[in-house]
Design an enzyme around this catalytic site. Structure first.
Site, mmCIF file in Angstrom:
data_model
loop_
_atom_site.group_PDB
_atom_site.id
_atom_site.type_symbol
_atom_site.label_atom_id
_atom_site.label_comp_id
_atom_site.label_asym_id
_atom_site.label_seq_id
_atom_site.Cartn_x
_atom_site.Cartn_y
_atom_site.Cartn_z
ATOM 1 N N ARG A 1 0.677 -1.251 -0.247
ATOM 2 C CA ARG A 1 0.072 0.016 -0.036
ATOM 3 C C ARG A 1 0.815 1.287 0.124
ATOM 4 N NH1 ARG A 1 -5.412 -0.913 3.693
ATOM 5 N NH2 ARG A 1 -6.135 -2.821 2.461
ATOM 6 N N ASP B 1 -15.082 9.558 9.909
ATOM 7 C CA ASP B 1 -14.039 8.827 9.471
ATOM 8 C C ASP B 1 -12.585 9.455 9.746
ATOM 9 O OD1 ASP B 1 -14.279 5.836 7.980
ATOM 10 O OD2 ASP B 1 -12.287 6.828 7.659
HETATM 11 C C1 LIG Z 1 -14.359 -1.286 6.868
HETATM 12 S S1 LIG Z 1 -14.773 0.504 7.019
HETATM 13 C C2 LIG Z 1 -16.365 0.438 7.810
HETATM 14 C C3 LIG Z 1 -17.614 0.963 7.198
HETATM 15 C C4 LIG Z 1 -18.871 0.970 7.763
HETATM 16 N N1 LIG Z 1 -19.083 1.094 9.204
HETATM 17 C C5 LIG Z 1 -19.487 -0.558 7.440
HETATM 18 O O1 LIG Z 1 -19.429 -1.428 8.423
HETATM 19 O O2 LIG Z 1 -19.726 -0.829 6.203
HETATM 20 C C6 LIG Z 1 -13.731 1.024 8.389
HETATM 21 C C7 LIG Z 1 -13.483 2.267 8.435
HETATM 22 O O3 LIG Z 1 -12.809 2.736 9.706
HETATM 23 C C8 LIG Z 1 -12.096 3.804 9.632
HETATM 24 N N2 LIG Z 1 -11.026 4.111 10.729
HETATM 25 C C9 LIG Z 1 -10.173 3.253 11.015
HETATM 26 N N3 LIG Z 1 -9.504 3.927 12.253
HETATM 27 C C10 LIG Z 1 -10.244 4.873 12.549
HETATM 28 C C11 LIG Z 1 -10.054 5.916 13.698
HETATM 29 N N4 LIG Z 1 -9.031 5.661 14.443
HETATM 30 N N5 LIG Z 1 -11.009 6.744 13.619
HETATM 31 C C12 LIG Z 1 -11.932 6.740 13.026
HETATM 32 N N6 LIG Z 1 -12.133 6.057 11.831
HETATM 33 C C13 LIG Z 1 -11.136 5.029 11.571
HETATM 34 C C14 LIG Z 1 -11.441 3.487 8.360
HETATM 35 O O4 LIG Z 1 -10.945 4.675 7.708
HETATM 36 C C15 LIG Z 1 -12.640 2.901 7.400
HETATM 37 O O5 LIG Z 1 -13.106 3.838 6.657
#
Ligand SMILES: C[S@@+](CC[C@H](N)C(=O)[O-])C[C@H]1O[C@@H](n2cnc3c(N)ncnc32)[C@H](O)[C@@H]1O
Length: 273
Positions: free
Chosen positions: A37, A141
């Site tokens: 990545r 996010d």
């Molecule tokens: C797999 S997606 C989940 C999306 C949605 N909630 C779902 O269940 O379909 C995980 C998201 O968590 C975010 N994320 C990761 N670490 C984070 C943090 N410390 N604070 C806020 N968001 C975070 C990532 O950027 C990503 O967009």
């Protein structure tokens, strides 16, 4: 020029930075993922290798590269009405309680699919007179890239595969010509949904309180102590009796906030009476 392989030392430095700043946990088996990545950034910036890249991330004058690394290292997989049982449970709850006001938080909203799915449900319930007009959804996010996209609300049609034909017609515009295969959420629904950057591993007191919180499919990227801390922090912004949703694959996460289990991944804040 090819980038030299990611050494254990550079991997450890970058993993340590990510864990400290945004809670992401990179165990050694994630080394190939990190390498694939970030390699294009090392090349693009003309750096000698990942050690130079780690030094850039550590420097206060990083030119926005830390955010770029966060954008590349987060996993943003999502789609509309993922885990539909949660939306059915929310609908049943709102049909029972018929609130005049409602505030919902999609706490790791990625591209916004979860926030707009909720908005479609709430707009339907408002049209039926089940809930009042004073409702809103906040999506947050850590990744700037996904937040920009969420605000535009343009999606490949495939991501809306779980959206029924009536809702597609009512809440979405289908692209034509060059935009064929794309769908945009309509303006009236977009007005009800806001997005902002928020780190779940830092204080979250600036948002809420909320009646419903989705914290789905993000805890899997954190280690056990971080998971528990994030859950308690997020739950501090949920009103007593409010609904809380976790991804069903994430299991029960130990936390200090009393919760009542309603269904897999679905909880009510507080102990059952
Ligand atoms: C797999 S997606 C989940 C999306 C949605 N909630 C779902 O269940 O379909 C995980 C998201 O968590 C975010 N994320 C990761 N670490 C984070 C943090 N410390 N604070 C806020 N968001 C975070 C990532 O950027 C990503 O967009």
């Amino acid at each position: 020029m090819t980038t030299p392989p990611l050494s254990d030392r550079s991997f450890g430095r970058i993993a340590g930075l990510m864990h400290a700043a945004v809670g992401l946990s990179f165990t050694p088996n994630k080394k190939p993922l990190m390498s694939s990545r970030l390699a294009s950034r090392v090349q693009h910036l003309g750096l000698q290798g990942f050690d130079d890249y780690a030094a850039l991330l550590e420097s206060p004058d990083d030119g926005g590269e830390f955010q770029m690394a966060v954008d590349l290292l987060t996993t943003n997989e999502t789609y509309f009405f993922r885990e539909p049982a949660h939306f059915a449970l929310l609908q049943a709850e709102l049909q029972r309680t018929r609130p005049q006001q409602l505030k919902v938080w999609s706490a790791a909203s990625s591209f916004g699919d979860e926030a707009y799915s909720t908005a479609m449900l709430l707009a339907d319930l408002q049209a039926q007179g089940t809930i009042g007009a004073d409702w809103s959804v906040l999506g947050t996010d850590i990744s700037e890239r996904v937040l920009q996209s969420a605000t535009q609300a343009i999606y490949p049609a495939e991501r809306l595969r779980e959206v029924d034909a009536r809702r597609l017609k009512r809440y979405c515009l289908r692209g034509e010509g060059e935009s064929e295969g794309l769908v945009q959420v309509c303006e009236s629904l977009r007005r009800q949904v806001r997005f902002g950057q928020l780190n779940l591993c830092a204080p979250v007191d600036e948002v809420g309180p909320f009646d419903v919180i989705f914290l789905r499919n993000v805890l899997i990227y954190f280690d056990p102590p971080t998971k528990s801390a994030v859950v308690d922090r997020v739950l501090s912004r949920l009103r007593p009796g409010g609904l809380f949703f976790l991804g069903t694959a994430e299991g029960r996460v130990p936390c200090n906030t009393p919760l009542t289990v309603l269904a897999p991944g679905a909880y009510r804040k507080g102990r059952a009476q």
